[in-house]
Design an enzyme around this catalytic site. Structure first.
Site, PDB file in Angstrom:
ATOM      1  N   SER A 134       0.871  -1.184   0.000  1.00 56.46           N
ATOM      2  CA  SER A 134       0.000   0.000   0.000  1.00 56.46           C
ATOM      3  C   SER A 134       0.902   1.227   0.000  1.00 56.46           C
ATOM      4  O   SER A 134       2.035   1.162   0.469  1.00 56.46           O
ATOM      5  CB  SER A 134      -0.880   0.002   1.246  1.00 56.46           C
ATOM      6  OG  SER A 134      -0.117   0.376   2.382  1.00 56.46           O
ATOM      7  N   ASP A 135       0.406   2.338  -0.517  1.00 54.98           N
ATOM      8  CA  ASP A 135       1.208   3.565  -0.419  1.00 54.98           C
ATOM      9  C   ASP A 135       1.064   4.125   1.007  1.00 54.98           C
ATOM     10  O   ASP A 135       0.231   3.676   1.797  1.00 54.98           O
ATOM     11  CB  ASP A 135       0.811   4.577  -1.486  1.00 54.98           C
ATOM     12  CG  ASP A 135       1.919   5.592  -1.754  1.00 54.98           C
ATOM     13  OD1 ASP A 135       2.890   5.643  -0.963  1.00 54.98           O
ATOM     14  OD2 ASP A 135       1.832   6.357  -2.736  1.00 54.98           O
ATOM     15  N   HIS A 136       1.897   5.101   1.282  1.00 55.67           N
ATOM     16  CA  HIS A 136       2.044   5.676   2.615  1.00 55.67           C
ATOM     17  C   HIS A 136       0.696   6.006   3.265  1.00 55.67           C
ATOM     18  O   HIS A 136       0.008   6.928   2.829  1.00 55.67           O
ATOM     19  CB  HIS A 136       2.865   6.955   2.459  1.00 55.67           C
ATOM     20  CG  HIS A 136       3.673   7.305   3.653  1.00 55.67           C
ATOM     21  ND1 HIS A 136       3.113   7.875   4.760  1.00 55.67           N
ATOM     22  CD2 HIS A 136       4.987   7.151   3.913  1.00 55.67           C
ATOM     23  CE1 HIS A 136       4.073   8.081   5.655  1.00 55.67           C
ATOM     24  NE2 HIS A 136       5.209   7.639   5.165  1.00 55.67           N
TER      25      HIS A 136
ATOM     26  N   ALA B  14      -2.135   4.609   3.143  1.00 60.84           N
ATOM     27  CA  ALA B  14      -3.302   4.524   2.255  1.00 60.84           C
ATOM     28  C   ALA B  14      -4.462   3.752   2.867  1.00 60.84           C
ATOM     29  O   ALA B  14      -5.618   4.005   2.522  1.00 60.84           O
ATOM     30  CB  ALA B  14      -2.898   3.880   0.931  1.00 60.84           C
TER      31      ALA B  14
END
Ligand code: BGC
Length: 783
Positions: free
Chosen positions: A293-295, A297
């Site tokens: 997952s992105d930061h 997210a």
């Protein structure tokens, strides 16, 4: 170019093309069996049987920790010892990495950590930003930058990079254009795949190689209004035709990881998007690696309005197929209670854990947890030592990233004589020359533009300098840009005082080199702009310099296409330098003084104004296309601006000139499944040796759905001596003619096809051929 090829060959001999992680139990991973000797899946199955639920959930946590003294390091070390962390990012020196790996080795099951970092355009040696790398149109140069990045990052103990970033973007307002490779599906796909091979090599566990996690999956570059983190709403045809292929190309090249984007797609955040993460990524594309997952997210799904609370968000993410939670406490807090409450299944967790452990197995970390980081005795005494840099390669690549946009009356190249006035705040900036996401680059090791010019002229010419203008001077914008990292250092003088000084300086010189554009922080994450002209009085400065009557050379440093109408009409010469990296100043000087003939081409259309956005060369024709030869009112146009771009996709000049012959085709007609060879003769018709990029575009003018006016399907960078000519050929294959139809099937429809070859997307020579249906199949379309 020749030097790049040689340097590249040397480094690429380490990097053939494995299908990493796509083929269970096959390939290089088998050579890194753990001491038990088991193959990957058997080893992981046995290990997972021994793991507690907490240890499994721990593997799904990717934690950010900065190098150096850190208030939370003790807590982190305790978590690692308890088996509660799977991977780390943002730790970039061998001692720091070893300290954390030691803690993992002390944990009950001794499962090693992996270490990731944003290595986007270099690690310690910084190469040009993504748009600059793409401007080379030279895959050897791109590969060289990727190999050196991997060698340097792995030399610091890292195992993975969050790169390549292959988000297609048609919107210059978006700050993250700088990280990507522009607007074109074919070019971005080729570059993405090249970088994956270059990073990972034949064996990701071998020293000098790191894993690639392609990002941001998916469609992040299509956010509405170019405003970061915004929504994406897109037709399936456009997704599959234009925006998804670069991610697939990286995965086909063997990318071990996929970072999930922060945006929603047609209402569903990518992090919760089962269709995206399972149907497309796993089932259609066969991806077997790890998703990240992105930061933050997962937590953000509450704000997206699809999750009621953290538990709900974690449930959505884990069931959709987000394996690792980046910098986010959601999985750690919520997965256990969710399982106990029966809201998720054990299999949801196990599948994700298996993906993470597979990566560690393939990295050879179960065989040796210290594989990349080595032993302390071998650590470099100085992490930032000059001897660890690859300056020559950085200079070679940077030279090719520079795009000559204008050159009236042979203003360039400059002579190394007389007096040259260098004007502009960016000219002396080392930090900005590196560009954003500059990994472990050190500003003090960067050659600024001014320094590059000074080194080039030595005592043969006099250099004068004036700042001329601040890059931005609106206090609110300065405050914003300086919020987390100091980006702007403004000169307190008034605009007029600085301009007056610059004009006085220019008057004493034979020629003015004005360096204008953006700071690196203006073309970054969270750096969207609604105005893409020059700020901070830089345009007034250029006007004042022009008024001195001295030849005006504008050098641009920027991370997105800018609207530069006045500059195009009034500068004598313009060079797009992007942010060119550690050796940027030298590379720009090489080109300005003609030691190197520029050969870069734009990977993104430059609009005339923000009002034209989105602007891209491969648009559809519409039912009422504007015809500049016969301008008419009721056609698709603006009444207050021309239709065309300021500079088209694929554009870039040289100090020499090239002629392109008519297109020759090997056949006027071909049956389905056959190939056609399209050739032109390119001649260097000028006085200097040089290189250019020959570009092949195709068009399907009559199809079951409207197809673009042209699409890039091939390119070749050719080097020609003055007067030399060369035949350049492209083989057009069936796949090049295919597209996704209204039922989302990839089809090739018989009929006429247009072939365009040229040195940019607008100035092309045309030919056409007929594709006949296979024997016994239906009639050709379009009459
Ligand atoms: C960015 C990613 C990056 C991550 C880790 C996020 O804010 O969107 O591109 O890889 O941070 O630094």
């Amino acid at each position: 170019m020749k030097k790049i090829r040689m340097l590249g060959l040397l480094l690429l001999s380490l990097a053939s093309a494995p299908a990493f992680a796509q083929a269970p139990m096959a390939g290089p991973a088998a050579t890194h069996r753990p001491p038990t000797g088991e193959d990957r899946e058997a080893y992981i199955t046995r290990l997972m049987r021994q793991m507690t639920l907490d240890e499994k959930i721990g593997q799904l946590r990717l934690v950010s920790v900065d190098a150096g003294p850190d208030a939370h390091k003790d807590v982190l070390i305790r978590d690692i010892e308890a088996g509660k962390v799977g991977g780390i990012f943002n730790t970039v020196t061998r001692p720091d990495i070893r300290l954390l790996q030691d803690a993992a080795v002390r944990s009950r099951l001794k499962i090693p950590l992996f270490f990731a970092y944003d290595v986007l355009h270099g690690h310690r040696t910084i190469f040009p930003i993504g748009l600059g790398l793409a401007s080379t149109w030279n895959l050897d140069a791109v590969a060289l930058s990727g190999r050196i990045s991997a060698i340097e990052a792995s030399g610091d103990g890292l195992n993975m990079t969050f790169s390549p970033m292959v988000d297609i973007s048609r919107d210059p307002r978006w700050g993250r254009n700088s990280e990507g490779f522009g607007e074109d599906t074919y070019l971005v796909s080729r570059i993405g795949a090249t970088l994956v091979h270059a990073y990972q090599g034949a064996d990701p566990a071998a020293p000098g190689n790191i894993l690639a996690a392609v990002k941001h999956f998916a469609l992040y570059g299509a956010i509405e209004g170019g405003r970061d983190y915004n929504t994406v709403d897109m037709s399936p045809q456009r997704m599959f035709q234009d925006y998804l292929p670069p991610y697939k190309a990286a995965i086909d090249a063997g990318a071990a990881g996929v970072m999930i984007s922060l945006n929603a797609i047609n209402g569903v955040p990518a992090t919760a998007n089962k269709w995206l993460l399972q149907d497309v990524l796993r089932k259609q594309w066969g991806f077997k690696g790890v998703t990240i997952s992105d930061h933050g997210a997962i937590m953000e799904m509450i704000k997206h309005g699809v999750a009621a609370d953290g538990a709900d968000a974690s449930r959505l993410a884990i069931t959709a197929g987000a394996d690792l939670s980046m910098s986010d406490t959601m999985y750690g807090q919520n997965l256990k209670p969710l399982l106990q409450a029966g809201r998720i299944k054990q299999a949801d967790i196990d599948r994700a854990v298996r993906d993470v452990l597979r990566v560690k197995y393939d990295l050879g970390l179960f065989q040796n947890a210290y594989r990349h980081v080595g032993v302390a005795a071998d650590d470099p005494p100085d992490t930032n030592a000059e001897s660890r840099l690859h300056r020559q390669a950085a200079r070679e690549v940077a030279r090719e990233s520079l795009v000559l946009l204008k050159n009236d009356n042979q203003t360039l190249p400059l002579k190394k004589q007389g007096t040259i006035a260098v004007v502009g705040a960016l000219a002396k900036s080392q930090r900005d020359m590196m560009g954003n996401w500059s990994a472990a680059g050190v500003p003090g090791q960067v050659v600024s533009l001014y320094q590059g010019l000074a080194d080039a002229v030595g005592d043969k010419a006099t250099l004068l300098y004036a700042r001329g203008a601040n890059v931005v001077d609106d206090p609110e914008i300065v405050k914003y840009l300086n919020l987390y990292e100091k980006d702007i250092e403004d000169d307190p003088r008034t605009r007029q005082q600085m301009i007056d000084e610059a004009v006085e300086t220019a008057k004493k010189a034979d020629v003015v080199v004005a360096v204008v554009g953006e700071t690196q922080g203006m073309a970054h994450e969270a750096s969207s702009r609604s105005d893409i002209t020059l700020l901070g009085g830089q345009e007034d400065l250029l006007k004042a310099l022009k008024a001195t009557g001295k030849p005006l050379v504008v050098v641009l440093m920027n991370g997105r296409p800018l609207a530069l109408g006045w500059e195009k009409d009034n500068a004598d010469a313009m060079l797009e330098a992007w942010f060119a990296g550690t050796e940027g100043g030298h590379a720009v000087a090489d080109v300005l003084f003609g030691d190197v003939n520029p050969s870069g081409k734009l990977p993104m259309t430059f609009p005339r104004s923000v009002g034209q956005i989105p602007m891209y060369y491969n648009h559809l024709n519409t039912g009422r296309p504007f015809d500049p030869q016969h301008p008419d009112k009721y056609t698709s146009r603006y009444f207050d601006a021309p239709n065309g771009p300021l500079f088209p996709f694929g554009y870039g000049l040289s100090y020499t000139t090239f002629d392109v012959s008519d297109v020759k085709l090997s056949a006027a007609s071909v049956r389905m499944g056959g190939t056609v060879r399209a050739s032109v003769t390119v001649r260097n018709s000028g006085q200097r040796d040089g290189a250019t990029v020959v570009q092949l575009y195709l068009q399907d003018p009559v199809a079951s759905i409207s197809r673009p006016v042209k699409e890039l399907k091939g390119f070749q960078k050719v080097v020609l001596k003055a007067g030399e000519q060369k035949e350049v050929s492209f083989t057009i294959k069936q796949d090049d003619l295919s597209f996704y139809n209204n039922d989302l099937k990839r089809v090739v429809e018989p009929g006429r096809f247009n072939v365009y070859i040229g040195l940019d997307s607008e100035n092309v020579k045309a030919a056409d051929f007929e594709l006949r249906a296979a024997k016994g199949e239906g009639k050709a379309k379009g009459g």
